[in-house]
Design a protein around this motif. Structure first.
Motif, PDB file in Angstrom:
ATOM      1  N   ARG A  53       0.826  -1.211   0.000  1.00  0.00           N
ATOM      2  CA  ARG A  53       0.000   0.000   0.000  1.00  0.00           C
ATOM      3  C   ARG A  53       0.860   1.261   0.000  1.00  0.00           C
ATOM      4  O   ARG A  53       0.530   2.254  -0.661  1.00  0.00           O
ATOM      5  CB  ARG A  53      -0.932  -0.003   1.215  1.00  0.00           C
ATOM      6  CG  ARG A  53      -1.995  -1.095   1.183  1.00  0.00           C
ATOM      7  CD  ARG A  53      -2.986  -0.933   2.311  1.00  0.00           C
ATOM      8  NE  ARG A  53      -3.919  -2.046   2.364  1.00  0.00           N
ATOM      9  CZ  ARG A  53      -3.835  -3.058   3.218  1.00  0.00           C
ATOM     10  NH1 ARG A  53      -2.857  -3.094   4.111  1.00  0.00           N
ATOM     11  NH2 ARG A  53      -4.720  -4.034   3.201  1.00  0.00           N
ATOM     12  N   LEU A  54       1.954   1.236   0.763  1.00  0.00           N
ATOM     13  CA  LEU A  54       2.862   2.384   0.774  1.00  0.00           C
ATOM     14  C   LEU A  54       3.480   2.615  -0.601  1.00  0.00           C
ATOM     15  O   LEU A  54       3.642   3.760  -1.032  1.00  0.00           O
ATOM     16  CB  LEU A  54       3.961   2.175   1.820  1.00  0.00           C
ATOM     17  CG  LEU A  54       3.593   2.433   3.277  1.00  0.00           C
ATOM     18  CD1 LEU A  54       4.778   2.097   4.175  1.00  0.00           C
ATOM     19  CD2 LEU A  54       3.185   3.898   3.489  1.00  0.00           C
ATOM     20  N   VAL A  55       3.829   1.522  -1.280  1.00  0.00           N
ATOM     21  CA  VAL A  55       4.407   1.653  -2.616  1.00  0.00           C
ATOM     22  C   VAL A  55       3.400   2.284  -3.572  1.00  0.00           C
ATOM     23  O   VAL A  55       3.736   3.184  -4.350  1.00  0.00           O
ATOM     24  CB  VAL A  55       4.880   0.282  -3.148  1.00  0.00           C
ATOM     25  CG1 VAL A  55       5.286   0.385  -4.612  1.00  0.00           C
ATOM     26  CG2 VAL A  55       6.054  -0.226  -2.326  1.00  0.00           C
ATOM     27  N   VAL A  56       2.138   1.822  -3.514  1.00  0.00           N
ATOM     28  CA  VAL A  56       1.107   2.405  -4.378  1.00  0.00           C
ATOM     29  C   VAL A  56       0.941   3.891  -4.081  1.00  0.00           C
ATOM     30  O   VAL A  56       0.907   4.729  -4.999  1.00  0.00           O
ATOM     31  CB  VAL A  56      -0.231   1.665  -4.195  1.00  0.00           C
ATOM     32  CG1 VAL A  56      -1.340   2.383  -4.966  1.00  0.00           C
ATOM     33  CG2 VAL A  56      -0.116   0.218  -4.662  1.00  0.00           C
ATOM     34  N   LEU A  57       0.853   4.242  -2.791  1.00  0.00           N
ATOM     35  CA  LEU A  57       0.724   5.655  -2.412  1.00  0.00           C
ATOM     36  C   LEU A  57       1.947   6.448  -2.851  1.00  0.00           C
ATOM     37  O   LEU A  57       1.826   7.573  -3.356  1.00  0.00           O
ATOM     38  CB  LEU A  57       0.533   5.765  -0.899  1.00  0.00           C
ATOM     39  CG  LEU A  57       0.373   7.180  -0.331  1.00  0.00           C
ATOM     40  CD1 LEU A  57      -0.868   7.853  -0.926  1.00  0.00           C
ATOM     41  CD2 LEU A  57       0.284   7.137   1.192  1.00  0.00           C
ATOM     42  N   GLY A  58       3.139   5.859  -2.665  1.00  0.00           N
ATOM     43  CA  GLY A  58       4.362   6.539  -3.081  1.00  0.00           C
ATOM     44  C   GLY A  58       4.410   6.762  -4.577  1.00  0.00           C
ATOM     45  O   GLY A  58       4.829   7.830  -5.048  1.00  0.00           O
ATOM     46  N   ILE A  59       3.982   5.764  -5.347  1.00  0.00           N
ATOM     47  CA  ILE A  59       3.967   5.902  -6.805  1.00  0.00           C
ATOM     48  C   ILE A  59       3.040   7.035  -7.219  1.00  0.00           C
ATOM     49  O   ILE A  59       3.386   7.881  -8.060  1.00  0.00           O
ATOM     50  CB  ILE A  59       3.543   4.573  -7.461  1.00  0.00           C
ATOM     51  CG1 ILE A  59       4.674   3.542  -7.345  1.00  0.00           C
ATOM     52  CG2 ILE A  59       3.174   4.782  -8.930  1.00  0.00           C
ATOM     53  CD1 ILE A  59       4.283   2.151  -7.824  1.00  0.00           C
ATOM     54  N   VAL A  60       1.836   7.078  -6.632  1.00  0.00           N
ATOM     55  CA  VAL A  60       0.861   8.098  -7.012  1.00  0.00           C
ATOM     56  C   VAL A  60       1.358   9.492  -6.639  1.00  0.00           C
ATOM     57  O   VAL A  60       1.325  10.425  -7.461  1.00  0.00           O
ATOM     58  CB  VAL A  60      -0.502   7.804  -6.349  1.00  0.00           C
ATOM     59  CG1 VAL A  60      -1.453   8.969  -6.554  1.00  0.00           C
ATOM     60  CG2 VAL A  60      -1.099   6.526  -6.910  1.00  0.00           C
TER      61      VAL A  60
END
Length: 458
Positions: A53-60
């Motif tokens: 989830r952190l990776v997805v948020l970081g990507i966005v």
């Protein structure tokens, strides 16, 4: 009796193995194979889910910050020129700084990621963007403004290259959808900066310095999701971590071996070169658009606020299309037809800018916005033209660095032509002319081939 006990024991053993196998298969089907292995401690699955989830948020959040440094400047370029005393040629140089920095610093991204990990490098990139955006309006003088802009663009450059690598590593079976999400967020950040920079500046008393500096806050927010992942180096750039690997039955021994292979001789691949040139030409069009389109409309008699909105419309077209195009592209064996459709829209938009820049401004903004979606298509093809994560890392660095080098003269030449000719006829003719080779090399890059095969064949 002994025989029955033996059979009973064997039956229990078989049942136990079956249950363990069923549990492992079920866990793998949910994408949590690591949680079923004996070596994985309890709670690792939940930790992994939060990390994802952190990776997805970081990507966005990172994608949102990859263009405001450029489009916010485009919206206020006239005010910046007046405030710093820039000529048209120097302003053209300023619009050429982004591709120059992307080419110079982007090529270092894979090496930095091998040493520190992709998450740490992207985190540092967001810090650099924050610092550059906060500093550049207040340093005073053109040289200081350029230096601080280069600092922000350095952070953008390494993040540009590593985003496809992070997507390939963390989401190997969802490259199309995650690339679409990343591209959509990038387009949203681009259009947001173009649309609201002028109103924000007016709300802050018309101070262009504050209007540019305000975007440092968004960049600072993008630092936060990457902080817990800084120590997560994992495998080499572009390679999957063991706990993220797909089920063994879905992978061949050859594919696993390729992920550990020696670096490709990427320059031997015709597809890599075609993709690099395609990337460079679409970047040329994008940076000319971001740097000069608002000025084209303003010179045609459009109000400054409306010109910023028109640029925002061009950028915002990438929000839905950047999510749709990668998903469509991954379902096609050849992406060439998409390249041609985008190119035709670009030619129509440039023709409109030449013939009636103010009369049909909204239509030309929409058409050029569709054409600019060549960027998410190029990123998608980077993920499709290599079989392994390591191949994607090399192809991404090569295509983006080479492509941005190719794109450097475009915005500068537009500024020179504009100043020498006193109008936009020649610059627009240049933009339209460059669309033709973009369509040609994009069609070649869209063929169903891989750089590993082409590099091995030479």
């Amino acid at each position: 009796m002994a025989s029955e006990e033996t059979r009973t024991a064997e039956t229990r053993t078989a049942d136990t193995r079956t249950a363990m196998s069923s549990t492992s298969t079920s866990s793998t089907g949910r994408g949590a194979a690591a949680a079923s292995t004996p070596e994985t401690p309890p709670g690792a699955g939940r930790t992994r889910a939060w990390a994802t989830r952190l990776v997805v948020l970081g990507i966005v959040l990172s994608a949102l910050n990859l263009r405001p440094a450029i489009t916010s400047l485009g919206a206020l370029l006239e005010e910046v020129r007046d405030g710093l005393g820039m000529s048209g040629s120097v302003a053209g140089l300023l619009t050429s700084v982004p591709p120059l920095c992307f080419a110079v610093f982007g090529v270092t991204a894979p090496r930095l990621a091998r040493r520190f990990g992709p998450a740490a490098v992207v985190c540092a990139g967001m810090v650099a963007i924050t610092a550059g955006l906060l500093i550049r309006p207040y340093v005073g003088g053109t040289a200081g403004f350029l230096a601080a802009t280069a600092l922000a663009l350095m952070g953008i450059a390494v993040s540009n290259v590593l985003m496809p690598v992070i997507v390939k590593r963390w989401f190997p079976d969802r490259v199309g959808s995650m690339t679409g999400l990343y591209s959509m967020a990038l387009a949203l950040g681009t259009s947001l900066a173009a649309a609201v920079t002028v109103p924000l500046t007016d709300a802050m008393g018309g101070d262009w310095q504050s209007g540019l500096a305000v975007w440092a806050g968004l960049a600072a927010a993008a630092v936060l999701p990457w902080l817990p992942l800084v120590r997560d180096r994992g495998a080499a750039p572009g390679q999957q971590r063991p706990e993220q690997a797909r089920p063994e039955r879905a992978r061949t021994a050859g594919a696993a071996a390729e992920e550990q292979s020696v670096p490709l001789r990427i320059t031997r691949s015709r597809t890599a070169w075609a993709l690099a040139v395609f990337f460079g030409l679409q970047a040329t069009a994008a940076y000319i658009t971001m740097g000069w389109m608002a000025q084209i409309f303003r010179d045609a008699g459009v109000a400054a606020g409306t010109a910023g909105l028109l640029l925002a419309v061009t950028m915002v077209m990438g929000v839905p299309l950047a999510f749709v195009i990668p998903r469509v592209a991954t379902r096609l064996p050849h992406q060439g037809p998409i390249v041609l459709v985008l190119g035709v829209c670009g030619l129509a938009g440039y023709a409109g800018l030449y013939l009636a820049p103010a009369g049909g401004a909204w239509a030309w903004a929409v058409l050029l916005g569709i054409s600019n979606c060549a960027f998410p298509l190029a990123l998608t093809m980077v993920g499709m033209r290599a079989r392994s994560g390591a191949g994607v890392a090399q192809l991404s660095a090569f295509a983006q660095s080479t492509g941005y080098l190719i794109s450097i003269p475009g915005p500068l030449l537009v500024g020179v032509l504009y100043q020498q000719s006193g109008g936009w006829g020649l610059p627009i003719a240049l933009m339209a002319g460059l669309m033709v080779p973009q369509m040609l090399v994009g069609f070649l890059a869209g063929r169903n081939r891989t750089v590993e095969d082409e590099a091995a064949a030479h």
